[in-house]
Enzyme design. Structure first.
Site, short mmCIF file in Angstrom:
data_model
loop_
_atom_site.label_atom_id
_atom_site.label_comp_id
_atom_site.label_asym_id
_atom_site.label_seq_id
_atom_site.Cartn_x
_atom_site.Cartn_y
_atom_site.Cartn_z
N THR A 1 2.05 15.76 16.49
CA THR A 1 0.69 16.35 16.82
C THR A 1 -0.12 15.90 17.71
OG1 THR A 1 0.61 17.15 14.42
CG2 THR A 1 -1.64 16.86 15.25
N LEU B 1 5.89 17.30 9.33
CA LEU B 1 5.27 16.29 8.45
C LEU B 1 4.75 17.02 6.95
CD1 LEU B 1 4.26 13.39 8.22
CD2 LEU B 1 1.91 14.22 8.83
N ASP C 1 -1.13 18.02 20.86
CA ASP C 1 -2.53 18.35 20.78
C ASP C 1 -3.54 17.53 20.96
OD1 ASP C 1 -1.61 20.95 19.56
OD2 ASP C 1 -1.62 20.14 17.69
N SER D 1 1.18 29.38 12.58
CA SER D 1 0.27 28.49 13.03
C SER D 1 -0.21 28.70 14.55
CB SER D 1 0.44 27.25 12.72
OG SER D 1 1.47 26.55 13.18
N SER E 1 -3.30 29.29 21.95
CA SER E 1 -4.37 29.28 21.20
C SER E 1 -3.99 28.30 19.77
CB SER E 1 -4.49 30.56 20.08
OG SER E 1 -5.49 30.48 19.35
N GLU F 1 -25.73 0.09 -13.40
CA GLU F 1 -26.41 -0.62 -14.61
C GLU F 1 -27.57 -1.78 -13.88
OE1 GLU F 1 -22.18 -0.11 -16.05
OE2 GLU F 1 -23.27 -0.01 -13.90
N CYS G 1 -20.99 -5.83 -14.97
CA CYS G 1 -21.90 -5.05 -15.78
C CYS G 1 -22.39 -5.47 -17.00
CB CYS G 1 -21.84 -3.68 -15.44
SG CYS G 1 -22.01 -3.34 -13.32
#
Length: 364
Positions: free
Chosen positions: A207, A283, A211, A172, A179, A61, A96
């Site tokens: 993780t 998780l 990884d 997975s 992989s 506004e 506003c």
């Protein structure tokens, strides 16, 4: 067409324009909602328009009024068409509702009522001062535009999207750990697109240790985007000082807890509204059992492994009637972008807040 019908037509067109302004690309996501505003003359002509560009900047506004003033446009007696109820509190900027009153606006049409009790009440303030106020025009479209922000305000916690990639048999990773990616390049690019829509990336310490991910948002050339979500790591194990998640590419917070609710409370206190959950199966299982996954994005690769890591930990489901059944809202085939790869399928599902533990036959 009657004068009232003409006014409604002009205000509806202005609201659609305001929604488009609110959705302008490049506006930072959160912690504020996206808002657009169009000022109309009593005859229904557009006088000025504006939109909110992120926390600390002028609200929609005020932006529209400033543009009108810069152009020498008189807005006294005008109608302000706004996608969200004008705010009624002083934060980084003033209320506003008072800005509109000071400008002499005679009518305000807003789409969504403000769900935030701190900021709500602008409509009442305007009415009390004699301004004609109408609410609800294209309210669903406005709510959809700010779906995550609205959810966070109403539920007092961030919206959680769990992303996973799995083979046809739900694996997975292969049994030997080879992989890290079971999905193709198109899926990984799409994942970065979705990461950019969230303000927090959340994984567990497992993780990080397994990884060592960067947890950043990157473009198709692997270059980091200028604006990065917060990287959050939850768990009680120590994160090595050499972990890539601790580099300077983005801000990182360590959440010393295994409790999903506590983690989300901490993130909500940091003004975080959309968590992109990319942790491992343990998780994911904890968030699902707690009923704290709101959206699931699953990339399915068209091959079988027959063994290896499951995409989610044991949920304690022993019979088919207790199967967890999120609601499918979209299915898309992602065509390969690299020669030799096969298409992946992306499923998008909503859980409607139902935890695994209470899902039983007849609940659906």
């Amino acid at each position: 067409m009657t004068a009232q019908e003409q006014r409604r037509e002009a205000e509806t067109a202005a609201m659609r324009r305001a929604l488009a302004l609110a959705a302008t690309p490049g506006v930072p996501l959160g912690p504020n909602p996206r808002v657009g505003c169009v000022l109309l003359s009593p005859a229904g002509d557009v006088l000025a328009e504006g939109f909110h560009r992120g926390a600390g900047t002028a609200h929609a506004e005020a932006d529209a009024l400033a543009r009108a003033a810069a152009a020498g446009v008189d807005v006294r007696g005008a109608t302000a068409v706004v996608t969200l109820e004008p705010c009624n509190h002083t934060g980084r900027t003033g209320p506003c509702a008072q800005v509109l009153l000071g400008a002499g606006v005679a009518r305000v049409v807003h789409a969504q009522s403000d769900p935030n009790p701190v900021a709500a009440g602008g409509a009442s303030t305007l009415r009390a001062a004699g301004v004609e106020v109408e609410s609800g025009l294209l309210a669903e479209e406005s709510r959809l535009l700010n779906e995550v922000w609205t959810f966070a305000v109403e539920h007092g916690r961030p919206f959680v999207t769990w992303k996973l990639a799995a083979t046809l048999d739900g694996r997975s990773a292969a049994p030997d750990g080879t992989s890290r990616w079971v999905s193709g390049t198109a899926s990984r690019l799409d994942t970065h697109r979705l990461r950019a829509l969230a303000d927090t990336m959340l994984v567990g310490t497992g993780t990080i240790l397994d990884d060592d991910p960067l947890l950043t948002v990157r473009d198709s050339d692997a270059n980091p985007l200028p604006h990065q979500p917060l990287r959050a790591v939850m768990g009680l194990r120590e994160v090595p000082a050499t972990a890539r998640v601790l580099n300077g590419d983005a801000e990182t917070v360590l959440l010393r807890t295994r409790d999903p609710r506590e983690a989300l409370d901490r993130l909500f206190a940091l003004d975080r509204q959309h968590v992109f959950l990319e942790g491992g199966p343990t998780l994911a299982g904890a968030f699902l059992r707690a009923g704290l996954v709101d959206e699931i994005v699953c990339y399915t690769a068209p091959f079988l492994l027959g063994g290896g890591r499951s995409a989610v930990a044991d949920l304690g489901i022993g019979t088919i009637t207790d199967a967890y059944r999120p609601r499918v809202v979209d299915v898309a085939v992602l065509e390969p972008v690299v020669a030799g790869e096969t298409p992946d399928v992306r499923f998008t599902l909503r859980t409607d807040g139902v935890p695994v533990a209470v899902t039983r036959e007849g609940d659906h």
